[in-house]
Scaffold this motif. Structure first.
Motif, PDB file in Angstrom:
ATOM      1  N   SER A  44    -120.699-143.609 -40.982  1.00 46.59           N
ATOM      2  CA  SER A  44    -119.889-142.905 -42.230  1.00 46.59           C
ATOM      3  C   SER A  44    -118.610-142.294 -41.545  1.00 46.59           C
ATOM      4  N   VAL A  45    -118.855-141.689 -40.419  1.00 41.71           N
ATOM      5  CA  VAL A  45    -117.641-140.997 -39.733  1.00 41.71           C
ATOM      6  C   VAL A  45    -116.594-142.166 -39.387  1.00 41.71           C
ATOM      7  N   GLU A  46    -116.917-143.306 -39.104  1.00 42.93           N
ATOM      8  CA  GLU A  46    -116.096-144.341 -38.825  1.00 42.93           C
ATOM      9  C   GLU A  46    -115.043-144.489 -40.132  1.00 42.93           C
ATOM     10  N   VAL A  47    -115.741-144.434 -41.366  1.00 38.72           N
ATOM     11  CA  VAL A  47    -114.793-144.441 -42.563  1.00 38.72           C
ATOM     12  C   VAL A  47    -113.759-143.712 -42.543  1.00 38.72           C
ATOM     13  N   LEU A  48    -113.968-142.306 -41.872  1.00 39.57           N
ATOM     14  CA  LEU A  48    -112.906-141.365 -42.176  1.00 39.57           C
ATOM     15  C   LEU A  48    -111.776-141.766 -41.104  1.00 39.57           C
ATOM     16  N   ASN A  49    -111.938-142.673 -40.095  1.00 39.18           N
ATOM     17  CA  ASN A  49    -110.885-143.019 -39.463  1.00 39.18           C
ATOM     18  C   ASN A  49    -109.723-143.639 -39.952  1.00 39.18           C
ATOM     19  N   ASN A  50    -110.014-144.186 -41.216  1.00 38.00           N
ATOM     20  CA  ASN A  50    -108.975-144.983 -41.938  1.00 38.00           C
ATOM     21  C   ASN A  50    -108.216-144.000 -43.071  1.00 38.00           C
ATOM     22  N   ARG A  51    -108.390-142.738 -43.056  1.00 36.58           N
ATOM     23  CA  ARG A  51    -107.992-141.772 -43.897  1.00 36.58           C
ATOM     24  C   ARG A  51    -107.317-140.755 -43.143  1.00 36.58           C
ATOM     25  N   LEU A  52    -106.294-140.156 -43.912  1.00 34.34           N
ATOM     26  CA  LEU A  52    -105.521-138.920 -43.211  1.00 34.34           C
ATOM     27  C   LEU A  52    -106.419-137.737 -43.553  1.00 34.34           C
ATOM     28  N   VAL A  53    -107.306-137.180 -42.762  1.00 39.66           N
ATOM     29  CA  VAL A  53    -107.964-136.029 -43.018  1.00 39.66           C
ATOM     30  C   VAL A  53    -107.532-134.960 -42.064  1.00 39.66           C
ATOM     31  N   LYS A  54    -107.321-133.841 -42.626  1.00 34.39           N
ATOM     32  CA  LYS A  54    -106.754-132.678 -41.570  1.00 34.39           C
ATOM     33  C   LYS A  54    -108.188-131.466 -41.230  1.00 34.39           C
ATOM     34  N   LYS A  55    -108.650-131.314 -42.252  1.00 34.02           N
ATOM     35  CA  LYS A  55    -109.922-130.412 -41.871  1.00 34.02           C
ATOM     36  C   LYS A  55    -110.836-130.649 -42.850  1.00 34.02           C
ATOM     37  N   ILE A  56    -112.032-130.895 -42.464  1.00 28.88           N
ATOM     38  CA  ILE A  56    -113.284-131.313 -43.102  1.00 28.88           C
ATOM     39  C   ILE A  56    -114.119-129.944 -43.423  1.00 28.88           C
ATOM     40  N   MET A  57    -114.836-129.552 -44.624  1.00 26.65           N
ATOM     41  CA  MET A  57    -115.914-128.680 -44.652  1.00 26.65           C
ATOM     42  C   MET A  57    -117.172-129.503 -44.862  1.00 26.65           C
ATOM     43  N   ILE A  58    -118.123-129.049 -43.682  1.00 24.57           N
ATOM     44  CA  ILE A  58    -119.592-129.392 -43.855  1.00 24.57           C
ATOM     45  C   ILE A  58    -120.161-128.415 -44.731  1.00 24.57           C
ATOM     46  N   VAL A  59    -120.962-128.922 -45.767  1.00 19.63           N
ATOM     47  CA  VAL A  59    -121.693-128.095 -46.344  1.00 19.63           C
ATOM     48  C   VAL A  59    -123.227-128.320 -46.262  1.00 19.63           C
ATOM     49  N   THR A  60    -123.814-127.427 -45.698  1.00 17.51           N
ATOM     50  CA  THR A  60    -125.158-127.613 -45.469  1.00 17.51           C
ATOM     51  C   THR A  60    -126.319-126.369 -45.387  1.00 17.51           C
ATOM     52  N   ASP A  61    -127.188-126.583 -44.996  1.00 18.11           N
ATOM     53  CA  ASP A  61    -128.516-125.485 -44.978  1.00 18.11           C
ATOM     54  C   ASP A  61    -128.560-125.164 -43.433  1.00 18.11           C
ATOM     55  N   LYS A  62    -128.512-123.844 -43.198  1.00 16.64           N
ATOM     56  CA  LYS A  62    -128.621-123.598 -41.531  1.00 16.64           C
ATOM     57  C   LYS A  62    -129.734-124.155 -40.800  1.00 16.64           C
TER      58      LYS A  62
END
Ligand SMILES: [Fe+2]
Length: 382
Positions: A21-39
């Protein structure tokens, strides 16, 4: 009438799906990602493979790890602040229904403005929002691919059910390697939630040729694999089968709809913070018995999918067999026998009746109960 089947743009399923799924991001212009999760998931190492893949590919990210079960409108507002302050432009949610629903809700507000409570209902979201990867860590809610998010409004003490296909993540990820550490009781509850999705989406008048085969396959797979996973959480193949089963159930209910089990289960979830899957599991056989006469063929098909033989049975007995098989599975995976075991009292029921009658899921039930009938269903669930 035209039927609408809503799906993610891309679905990744199997061992190593997170890295892909991270490989998919390589084809996009992404500056900063927010990861939403549970500690807790971070502490358990569930996000390790994601962080490794993001670091390897040089992505910049911030983690919002404050999500708890039954996420609230206040939590969503905090997430919106973090996203805006960090100038993020991409979401990755990691978790079960709670973190993924929370990310859906944050994405609605960061894109469309206002407050999350403005979007309570059906079809109120105007624009989709930033690129969104949803990584599922339980096999239950199918939040990684659905149009729904459930957020508790603490002021009104209601679970808002926000329904809009614009919430569907762009990429839906099920990697069984992330699910190996899920405790048996959570596996059981989330698995029974998925079974409820499948069954409600088969018996609803909204069921369609495009959804019923998926839901029946989900019923078959859950009946077979849920007890296996509850006994041995490290069984990767069984985890993968259960993950695919809950995805199929999600595919079905996301377009066909749900029913009275969810309408009733949302209320104790909102007022007493009870686990969604456990409330569903307790109510499922009771509501199924109530519905049986109105959808006899559907309950016969469910009994067959659960391994029953209905060839010699009349409609009533075939439906009774479906109810008995649901109860048997619940007992096998250790679901509490009633709401009393969760410290619910008879007097609590009156708080829920009107809200259950008006819940957005109730309209999908094949038989519309009266207020007295809702009370009776809750009483049987004690
Ligand atoms: Fe559910």
């Amino acid at each position: 009438m035209v039927f609408s089947l809503n799906l993610p743009k891309l679905t990744l399923s199997g061992e190593g799906a997170v890295t892909e799924s991270v490989e998919v991001l390589n084809n996009r212009l992404v500056k900063k990602i927010m990861i939403v999760t549970d500690k807790n998931l971070i502490d358990l190492g569930v996000l390790d493979s994601l962080y490794a893949a993001l670091d390897k590919n040089g992505f910049v990210y911030v983690t919002f790890d404050k999500v708890t079960p039954n996420p609230t409108a206040t939590l969503v507002r905090q997430g919106v602040d973090v996203y805006v302050k960090n100038k993020c432009d991409c979401f990755i949610a990691v978790g079960g229904g709670s973190p993924i629903d929370c990310a859906k809700a944050i994405r609605i507000v960061t894109t469309n403005g206002g407050d999350i409570c403005d979007y309570d209902g059906i079809g109120l979201v105007k624009n989709e929002g930033d690129f969104f990867i949803a990584i599922n860590t339980t096999a239950g809610t199918a939040a990684e691919m659905t149009s729904n998010s459930v957020i508790t409004d603490e002021i009104r003490k209601v679970k808002m059910v926000i329904i809009d296909p614009k919430q569907i993540p762009d990429v839906s990820v099920n990697d069984p390697l992330l699910m190996l550490g899920l405790p048996a009781h959570v596996t059981a509850a989330t698995g029974m939630d998925a079974l409820t999705h499948a069954i409600e989406s088969i018996v609803t008048p909204g069921a369609h040729t495009l959804t019923k085969p998926m839901a029946l396959e989900a019923v078959k797979l859950i009946t077979k694999w849920l007890p296996v996973v509850v006994k041995d959480g490290q069984n990767v193949k069984a985890r993968a089968m259960l993950a695919d089963a809950q995805f199929l159930a999600g595919l079905s209910f996301n377009s066909a709809g749900l029913g009275a089990v969810h309408a009733l289960a949302h209320q104790p979830g909102a007022t007493h913070d009870l686990p969604h899957g456990v409330c569903n599991a307790i109510l499922l056989p009771i509501v199924s018995a109530f519905n049986a006469e109105t959808a006899p063929n559907a309950y016969r098909a469910i009994a067959e999918a659960m391994g029953g033989n209905t060839s010699q049975l009349n409609d009533c007995d075939a439906a009774n067999l479906a109810v008995a098989l649901i109860e048997k599975l619940s007992v096998e995976v250790g679901i509490p026998s009633g709401l009393k075991q969760l410290n619910i009292k008879h007097s609590d029921i009156d708080l829920w009746i009107d809200k259950a009658m008006n819940d957005v899921c109730m309209g999908g039930n094949p038989r519309q109960p009266t207020a007295d009938e809702v009370k009776s269903l809750y009483t049987q669930a004690l």
